[in-house]
Design a protein around this motif. Structure first.
Motif, PDB file in Angstrom:
ATOM      1  N   ALA A 150       0.831  -1.207   0.000  1.00  0.00           N
ATOM      2  CA  ALA A 150       0.000   0.000   0.000  1.00  0.00           C
ATOM      3  C   ALA A 150       0.862   1.251   0.000  1.00  0.00           C
ATOM      4  O   ALA A 150       0.542   2.234  -0.686  1.00  0.00           O
ATOM      5  N   ALA A 151       1.956   1.220   0.752  1.00  0.00           N
ATOM      6  CA  ALA A 151       2.830   2.393   0.799  1.00  0.00           C
ATOM      7  C   ALA A 151       3.439   2.661  -0.572  1.00  0.00           C
ATOM      8  O   ALA A 151       3.546   3.816  -1.013  1.00  0.00           O
ATOM      9  N   GLN A 205       2.153   1.769  -3.468  1.00  0.00           N
ATOM     10  CA  GLN A 205       1.104   2.261  -4.355  1.00  0.00           C
ATOM     11  C   GLN A 205       0.785   3.733  -4.080  1.00  0.00           C
ATOM     12  O   GLN A 205       0.537   4.510  -5.016  1.00  0.00           O
ATOM     13  N   ALA A 206       0.820   4.114  -2.822  1.00  0.00           N
ATOM     14  CA  ALA A 206       0.590   5.521  -2.491  1.00  0.00           C
ATOM     15  C   ALA A 206       1.696   6.393  -3.071  1.00  0.00           C
ATOM     16  O   ALA A 206       1.446   7.494  -3.566  1.00  0.00           O
ATOM     17  N   THR A 207       2.914   5.877  -3.037  1.00  0.00           N
ATOM     18  CA  THR A 207       4.025   6.639  -3.618  1.00  0.00           C
ATOM     19  C   THR A 207       3.836   6.783  -5.128  1.00  0.00           C
ATOM     20  O   THR A 207       4.101   7.852  -5.691  1.00  0.00           O
ATOM     21  N   GLY A 238       1.010   6.924  -6.582  1.00  0.00           N
ATOM     22  CA  GLY A 238      -0.021   7.946  -6.720  1.00  0.00           C
ATOM     23  C   GLY A 238       0.569   9.338  -6.631  1.00  0.00           C
ATOM     24  O   GLY A 238       0.213  10.222  -7.415  1.00  0.00           O
TER      25      GLY A 238
END
Lengths: 192, 192
Positions: free
Chosen positions: B147-148, B150-152, B154
């Motif tokens: 998730a981290a 994927q957030a990066t 984004g």
DNA sequence: CGACGAGGTTAATGATCGTTAACCTTTCTC
DNA sequence: GAGAAAGGTTAACGATCATTAACCTCGTCG
């Protein structure tokens, strides 16, 4: 008397369907069927398919801005304001994942006037963040601050599309702390 | 003899048009006209409109992964690997803004087999990042690391859509430093 | 020279889609 | 109890789109 339930049902169903398949990937017939009515009955509640999208996106843009302004007004200093803004946006994004997806993806399918309106609201929301960020980091010029805020939105808005394998609470904490780190906001001061 | 120029022209033009108006917002006729030919001539180079999109997205997913693996292999430790990955991804996103937009937005318009292939490649790319991140921060479990990352993505992928008011070089530095801060990667050690 | 394949063209096809028309019920009101 | 209005229905229309068909025009090569 106009029953507001159907309208809200249509808006909620449309958010789910548009998020899953895209605005152009959902026909009026699909949307009607998912609401238990069929096709052209939608036109008793909305003047067009685009109007459904417009009402959806304008209302969430208004809400993001309004609550954001309220959070800033009741905060104590720029760092605290940014922490409140991150909390608000993170919670909204996780609670309304389909809306975030649709706003990111299908905003260009809006009719022109609604697109302008959403653009104005989003710019105001970005400026709200950017103002706080620039008082915290005065070395940032305004375009850089706007870009930094937009990048933070990208971070926070990314995980509605994924993040299925991790429960909401830790995901919220992870995203919020990453966003604050990206913005260079220090950890909150301890009580007293 | 098959001239490869037209194919590449079609792919490049399609990237621009799809980025600007969405896959469903560009007709085969539009795409042909933008290439100086008209409509059905595309079928001499691609079997379908979806095939154009598929070749576009598969090839960039392959390239992101391949270069990413190379950067990790030639790096010195997890923190250094993540710095190289951030640099690579940032540069790619800024140099190929239309491709990033299309990959984010029109991913679901792919035919099923290409969609699976892109998904596999993207998962491998995320795992490449997540592996380095977890050796740097062993307290993260695997879903949180994914998730981290994927957030990066984004964060890094957000600014192709905006960031028109700021030149590329400072934007690249801003995005890269925000991404590293979000990931908790320390500043690079000084020489010696 | 003759044929063939690569890369165009325009016309036609079939499907889908947003929207409108025409009509039918139920419900609330005067 | 007449009647309007709200909220459905199905059928039809017109536009658009991806794709195919049929045909043309070259350069290349045997």
């Amino acid at each position: 008397m106009t029953e507001p339930r159907r309208r809200e049902q249509i808006l909620a169903t449309a958010a789910d369907l548009f998020a899953a398949r895209g605005f152009h990937g959902v026909s009026v017939s699909d949307l009607g069927a998912a609401c238990g009515i069929s096709g052209p009955a939608l036109y008793k509640h909305f003047p067009s398919k685009q109007a459904v999208l417009a009402e959806m996106l304008v209302s969430i843009s208004e809400r993001l801005l309004a609550v954001g302004q309220e959070r800033v007004a009741t905060s104590d200093g720029a760092a605290d304001a940014l922490r409140d803004l991150v909390d608000w946006h993170t919670e909204f994004a996780l609670t309304h994942r389909p809306l975030i997806i649709v706003q990111d993806r299908d905003w260009e399918s809006l009719p022109e006037d609604a697109r302008d309106q959403v653009r104005r609201l989003q710019r105001a929301y970005i400026s709200l963040w950017a103002g706080q960020l620039r008082t915290l980091q005065p070395d940032l010029d305004q375009p850089a601050a706007h870009a930094a805020v937009q990048a933070t939105f990208g971070l926070l808005n990314s995980t509605p599309r994924a993040g299925q394998d991790i429960p909401d609470a830790p995901l919220r904490d992870l995203l919020a702390s990453m966003a604050l780190a990206a913005l260079g906001v220090p950890a909150p001061a301890p009580l007293g």
